[in-house]
Design a protein around this motif. Structure first.
Motif, mmCIF file in Angstrom:
data_model
loop_
_atom_site.group_PDB
_atom_site.id
_atom_site.type_symbol
_atom_site.label_atom_id
_atom_site.label_comp_id
_atom_site.label_asym_id
_atom_site.label_seq_id
_atom_site.Cartn_x
_atom_site.Cartn_y
_atom_site.Cartn_z
ATOM 1 N N SER A 13 0.749 -1.052 -0.018
ATOM 2 C CA SER A 13 -0.190 0.108 -0.032
ATOM 3 C C SER A 13 1.035 1.358 -0.067
ATOM 4 N N PHE A 14 0.578 2.280 -0.963
ATOM 5 C CA PHE A 14 1.112 3.396 -1.091
ATOM 6 C C PHE A 14 0.150 4.695 -0.561
ATOM 7 N N GLY A 15 0.553 5.801 -0.017
ATOM 8 C CA GLY A 15 -0.065 6.988 0.228
ATOM 9 C C GLY A 15 -0.860 6.887 1.724
ATOM 10 N N CYS A 16 -2.128 7.184 1.540
ATOM 11 C CA CYS A 16 -2.809 7.708 2.827
ATOM 12 C C CYS A 16 -3.158 6.555 3.599
ATOM 13 N N ASN A 50 -1.365 -1.287 -4.311
ATOM 14 C CA ASN A 50 -2.425 -0.381 -3.804
ATOM 15 C C ASN A 50 -2.009 0.788 -3.750
ATOM 16 N N THR A 51 -2.430 1.706 -4.927
ATOM 17 C CA THR A 51 -1.600 2.897 -5.555
ATOM 18 C C THR A 51 -2.147 4.099 -4.923
ATOM 19 N N CYS A 52 -1.414 5.034 -4.810
ATOM 20 C CA CYS A 52 -2.019 6.300 -4.535
ATOM 21 C C CYS A 52 -1.812 7.609 -5.779
ATOM 22 N N HIS A 53 -2.685 8.281 -5.885
ATOM 23 C CA HIS A 53 -2.777 9.258 -7.068
ATOM 24 C C HIS A 53 -2.153 10.636 -6.657
ATOM 25 N N ILE A 54 -1.913 10.666 -5.188
ATOM 26 C CA ILE A 54 -1.583 12.078 -4.673
ATOM 27 C C ILE A 54 -0.376 12.232 -5.021
ATOM 28 N N ARG A 55 0.608 11.185 -5.076
ATOM 29 C CA ARG A 55 2.022 11.055 -5.197
ATOM 30 C C ARG A 55 2.465 11.938 -6.436
ATOM 31 N N GLU A 56 3.547 12.553 -6.551
ATOM 32 C CA GLU A 56 3.880 13.180 -8.028
ATOM 33 C C GLU A 56 4.349 12.278 -8.687
ATOM 34 N N LYS A 57 3.654 12.415 -10.129
ATOM 35 C CA LYS A 57 4.084 11.568 -11.085
ATOM 36 C C LYS A 57 3.599 10.312 -10.873
ATOM 37 N N ALA A 58 2.385 10.244 -10.194
ATOM 38 C CA ALA A 58 1.966 8.899 -9.536
ATOM 39 C C ALA A 58 1.613 7.591 -10.607
ATOM 40 N N ALA A 59 1.096 7.980 -11.798
ATOM 41 C CA ALA A 59 1.212 6.820 -12.766
ATOM 42 C C ALA A 59 2.627 6.358 -12.958
ATOM 43 N N GLU A 60 3.669 7.238 -13.247
ATOM 44 C CA GLU A 60 4.619 6.875 -13.820
ATOM 45 C C GLU A 60 5.391 5.916 -12.859
ATOM 46 N N LYS A 61 5.309 6.251 -11.440
ATOM 47 C CA LYS A 61 5.912 5.468 -10.400
ATOM 48 C C LYS A 61 5.181 3.950 -10.365
#
Ligand code: SF4
Length: 444
Positions: A13-16, A50-61
């Motif tokens: 899990s990434f993000g919040c 389990n991805t996070c869209h708040i991260r910068e360049k989220a999709a690329e990461k």
């Protein structure tokens, strides 16, 4: 070769915190399907990102993380599921760009993971980014063993449409889980060992529902119902929007002993011009009045906030207004970021994007002030006694780490066990944690 019959899994899990909660629920779901968590260091047959869209360049990461998982050595390639907000935003584009991905599942559809795995086992690609009106929560298995501090999502989605934020698009409209479902899950968490429950929501204080007598209740009422549950010692909630800080919730801070003296209330900017451009629907003045009201009923409350510097159109005078609101509030903790455009949001199309070097300079000045406030808040605890809920082992033998009522990490050497609430004398303080000595056990 692809592993089409996964027996072990790993959820990353990434993000919040809401993603952490969703990750735990997906793990429970997979265990209920007969899979088991891969041992520490072992390679899983099924990897859920389990991805996070708040991260910068989220999709690329996410694409580079997929490449890393697919590129690992050893036997068959794992089955890969991409979940979370990037899955919702990118949908079927993900397996088109990364053919090694088997499953794409959005945050409102992960209860369908077992069916999607069956499709993937049969060699198909499975994409589910529906946002069904019916709640996914009813389709999830019962809660299982838990840490002393457990998350409980009570509200999802957002109707506020701040101009920089993707949440209304990735998590959908504001939905509150029903009163009875929340209380049932809270009881299961307590039975599983939780001593503290952290209520989660994108706008958690917008939670609303009807109690067992059909009366309309807000988050303050829900907190009072949790307060009555035996075995629970602490309640927290996050993240709140200033416009949903109601009087009953503020009063709960004065009257509910289990509600911890901590309030995370993002303001984002100290400039009304920028708040308007952000579509925040509050002003600096209305925000400061809320802080005043909360402090009037709970003078020791720790206030935490979120800040964005370099929002499009932010001038030096706007930024200085942000420094002034920080000085006025005196934060115990805060999260601050440089603005970065999210595709599809109105702010990404705005003129007057702030140059990166100007953002760097402003962020450094803001963080220096916030760090000084956080250190002063922590140092004010030195010499005091406070209760600490022990949550995990520390790095040194015999050391445990817990949380103070104000959400500070406290390190101490103790014979007590994880899950105990101990009284601690605070001996020293740094910017990020406190060190203490246990004086006596106050609860088992
Ligand atoms: S209140 Fe604003 S920042 Fe928070 S989730 Fe909603 S749109 Fe995003």
């Amino acid at each position: 070769m692809k592993n089409r019959n996964p027996r072990t899994f790993e959820v990353k899990s990434f993000g919040c915190q809401m993603n952490v909660y969703d990750g735990e629920r997906m793990a429970e779901l997979l265990e209920a399907e007969g899979l088991s968590a891969a041992a520490e260091g072992a390679e899983a047959d099924l990897v859920v990102l389990n991805t996070c869209h708040i991260r910068e360049k989220a999709a690329e990461k996410v694409y580079s993380e997929i490449g890393r998982v697919l590129g690992r050595g050893g036997g068959a390639q794992p089955m890969i599921a991409v979940a979370g907000c990037v899955a919702q935003a990118e949908g079927a584009e993900i397996p088109r760009r990364a053919p090694g991905v088997d499953i794409v599942v959005g945050p409102q559809a992960y209860h369908n993971l077992p069916a999607l795995i069956r499709q993937a086992k049969a060699g198909g690609r499975a994409v589910d980014t529906d946002m069904p009106a019916a709640s996914k929560f009813g389709a999830l298995p019962a809660r299982r063993r838990l840490a002393p501090s457990a998350f409980l999502t009570v509200q999802e989605g957002c109707d506020k449409f701040c101009t920089y934020c993707v949440v209304p698009y990735t998590r959908g409209a504001e939905v509150s889980r029903p009163w009875a479902a929340v209380l049932d899950e809270a009881k299961a968490l307590i039975d599983g060992g939780a001593r503290e429950i952290i209520l989660l929501g994108q706008n958690v204080n917008a939670w609303s529902g009807e109690d067992e007598k059909g009366r309309a209740r807000g988050l303050g009422g829900l907190v009072r119902a949790l307060d009555a549950l035996p075995g629970l010692t602490r309640i927290r909630y996050t993240t709140s929007h200033p416009n949903d800080m109601t009087e009953p919730l503020i009063r709960a801070h004065a009257e509910v002993p289990k509600l911890m003296p901590y309030l995370h209330l993002p303001v984002q900017s100290g400039s009304d011009r920028i708040l308007k451009a952000m579509n925040r629907s509050h002003t600096t003045d209305s925000y400061l009045r809320i802080i005043e009201r909360v402090r009037a009923v709970r003078p020791d409350i720790a206030v935490s906030g979120d800040f964005i510097v370099g929002f499009p159109g932010e001038r030096e005078a706007d930024f200085e207004a942000t420094l002034r609101i920080v000085e006025a509030v005196n934060y115990a903790q805060a999260f601050s970021f440089k603005y970065s455009p999210r595709p599809g949001t109105p702010a990404a199309e705005m003129d007057e994007q702030v140059p990166p070097e100007m953002m760097d300079d402003r962020l450094q000045r803001l963080q220096a002030l916030l760090r000084a406030q956080q250190l002063a808040f922590n140092q004010a605890q030195v010499g005091r006694r406070t209760e600490v809920l022990l949550e995990r082992p520390g790095r040194k033998a015999g050391q445990l780490i817990g949380k103070s009522p104000w959400l500070q990490s406290v390190h101490l050497e103790t014979q007590a066990a994880i899950g105990d609430l101990v009284e601690v004398e605070i001996l020293s303080a740094g910017p990020n944690s406190l060190a203490g000595a246990a004086s006596m056990r106050t609860a088992a």
